[in-house]
Design an enzyme around this catalytic site. Structure first.
Site, PDB file in Angstrom:
ATOM      1  N   ASP A  45      43.522 -58.823 -10.958  1.00  0.00           N
ATOM      2  CA  ASP A  45      42.207 -59.022 -10.335  1.00  0.00           C
ATOM      3  C   ASP A  45      41.383 -60.012 -11.160  1.00  0.00           C
ATOM      4  O   ASP A  45      40.283 -60.402 -10.767  1.00  0.00           O
ATOM      5  CB  ASP A  45      41.466 -57.697 -10.103  1.00  0.00           C
ATOM      6  CG  ASP A  45      41.106 -56.982 -11.396  1.00  0.00           C
ATOM      7  OD1 ASP A  45      41.563 -57.411 -12.476  1.00  0.00           O
ATOM      8  OD2 ASP A  45      40.370 -55.972 -11.324  1.00  0.00           O
ATOM      9  N   ASP A  84      47.476 -55.817  -8.648  1.00  0.00           N
ATOM     10  CA  ASP A  84      46.409 -55.147  -9.405  1.00  0.00           C
ATOM     11  C   ASP A  84      45.400 -54.533  -8.429  1.00  0.00           C
ATOM     12  O   ASP A  84      44.800 -55.245  -7.621  1.00  0.00           O
ATOM     13  CB  ASP A  84      45.714 -56.223 -10.272  1.00  0.00           C
ATOM     14  CG  ASP A  84      45.043 -55.641 -11.486  1.00  0.00           C
ATOM     15  OD1 ASP A  84      45.154 -54.424 -11.721  1.00  0.00           O
ATOM     16  OD2 ASP A  84      44.399 -56.425 -12.218  1.00  0.00           O
ATOM     17  N   LYS A 114      49.109 -51.791 -10.309  1.00  0.00           N
ATOM     18  CA  LYS A 114      48.487 -51.441 -11.596  1.00  0.00           C
ATOM     19  C   LYS A 114      47.079 -50.918 -11.331  1.00  0.00           C
ATOM     20  O   LYS A 114      46.399 -51.412 -10.424  1.00  0.00           O
ATOM     21  CB  LYS A 114      48.414 -52.676 -12.501  1.00  0.00           C
ATOM     22  CG  LYS A 114      47.645 -52.424 -13.801  1.00  0.00           C
ATOM     23  CD  LYS A 114      47.773 -53.568 -14.785  1.00  0.00           C
ATOM     24  CE  LYS A 114      46.755 -54.668 -14.600  1.00  0.00           C
ATOM     25  NZ  LYS A 114      45.341 -54.244 -14.680  1.00  0.00           N
ATOM     26  N   GLU A 116      43.429 -49.197 -13.515  1.00  0.00           N
ATOM     27  CA  GLU A 116      42.766 -48.988 -14.808  1.00  0.00           C
ATOM     28  C   GLU A 116      42.326 -47.535 -14.945  1.00  0.00           C
ATOM     29  O   GLU A 116      41.890 -46.916 -13.966  1.00  0.00           O
ATOM     30  CB  GLU A 116      41.544 -49.914 -14.912  1.00  0.00           C
ATOM     31  CG  GLU A 116      41.906 -51.387 -14.854  1.00  0.00           C
ATOM     32  CD  GLU A 116      40.690 -52.313 -14.997  1.00  0.00           C
ATOM     33  OE1 GLU A 116      39.567 -51.825 -15.228  1.00  0.00           O
ATOM     34  OE2 GLU A 116      40.887 -53.535 -14.862  1.00  0.00           O
ATOM     35  N   GLU A 183      44.823 -53.023 -23.467  1.00  0.00           N
ATOM     36  CA  GLU A 183      44.011 -54.241 -23.596  1.00  0.00           C
ATOM     37  C   GLU A 183      42.902 -54.037 -24.634  1.00  0.00           C
ATOM     38  O   GLU A 183      42.179 -53.027 -24.611  1.00  0.00           O
ATOM     39  CB  GLU A 183      43.386 -54.615 -22.245  1.00  0.00           C
ATOM     40  CG  GLU A 183      42.493 -55.853 -22.358  1.00  0.00           C
ATOM     41  CD  GLU A 183      42.133 -56.522 -21.045  1.00  0.00           C
ATOM     42  OE1 GLU A 183      42.629 -56.085 -19.994  1.00  0.00           O
ATOM     43  OE2 GLU A 183      41.361 -57.492 -21.086  1.00  0.00           O
TER      44      GLU A 183
END
Ligand code: KIV
Length: 276
Positions: A45, A84, A114, A116, A183
């Site tokens: 993204d 994403d 994916k 978060e 990250e």
């Protein structure tokens, strides 16, 4: 070469071989990344910032992600393509997450998604796995939480937040993610997490001890005008090269030296005579 799968990644980790991942958002770039033998392509993204010019990743929509993911899967033969999940596509309920992740697989042909988040995402990950959708986790500096984190800052620097990140990593691993992006976390913490989980870890600003690395392609090729984080290594600086080419094109068109005969088409003489 066969298509990289989640099994390939597990085998690479078991053999101690590093896993490579880069972002791509369009057909031409994805084709080059695929041809270079990169294991995974993330249609991140981050496209919101490096392609669409938004200030952060929050405005990116499912439709934008699907549009770009389609072009990337059309370009690839070998790399595993990960879509994403954009902000709010998986936060409201696990059912909505399955519907949106399903779109990535059905409409864009990606091989995994994916998302978060840590412990708070376990139910969502399980719902996606129930729907046979492989999931990659992403913890640490999660850009969709930029406002809650108070900016793009390295995470897990004190004991409390480091311990929380280890718990997040373990929770995602136990929930069944096939790999975990770390990250913006200090190198020793990324190393500890990599030792603590069974799935491969993929670092971005997380030091050398992760099982693999990911970076944004526009950053490593020197093609992004915005802020470049410290963890990025520029493997090329294409911006001045492109600027030079554009300047030359403008000058040649203005001076009439482009197009020359080698870039133009002729006609048979008899047709030409009758035309004039
Ligand atoms: O969107 C993205 O590009 C990402 C990676 C950099 C991990 O999430």
């Amino acid at each position: 070469m066969a298509r990289v799968t989640i099994t390939t990644l597990k085998e690479k980790k078991a053999r101690g071989e590093k896993i490579t991942m880069l972002t791509a958002y369009d057909y031409s770039t994805a084709g080059m990344v695929d041809a270079a033998g990169i294991d995974m392509i993330l249609v991140g993204d981050s496209l919101g910032m490096v392609v669409l010019g938004y200030e952060n990743t929050l405005p990116v929509t499912m439709d934008e992600m699907i549009h770009h993911s389609k072009t990337v899967t059309r370009a690839t033969k070998n790399a595993m393509v990960v879509g994403d999940m954009p902000f709010l596509s998986y936060h409201i309920s696990p059912r909505e997450a399955v519907r949106n992740a399903g779109r990535f697989l059905k409409e864009a042909g990606v091989h995994a998604v994916k998302l978060e988040g840590g412990q708070e995402r376990v139910d969502t990950v399980k719902a996606l796995l129930d729907a046979q959708i492989p999931v990659q986790g992403h913890i640490g500096l999660t850009p969709q939480s930029v406002h809650q984190l108070g900016g793009f800052k390295v995470q897990g620097k004190d004991l409390e937040t480091a311990q929380k990140l280890i718990k997040d990593a373990e929770a995602m691993d136990q929930a069944g993610v096939f790999s975990l992006v770390l990250e913006g976390v200090p190198t020793p913490l990324a190393r500890k997490i990599t030792e603590a989980v069974s799935c491969p870890t993929i670092g971005i600003g997380a030091g050398p001890y992760c099982d693999g690395q990911v970076l944004v392609i526009n950053d490593i090729l020197g093609m992004y005008q915005g802020h470049i984080p410290k963890f990025v290594k520029k493997y090329a600086n294409l911006q001045p090269i492109i600027a030079e080419a554009l300047k030359a094109y403008k000058e040649e068109v203005e001076q009439g030296t482009f197009p020359g005969p080698e870039h133009s088409f002729t006609m048979k003489d008899d047709v030409l005579e009758r035309l004039y």
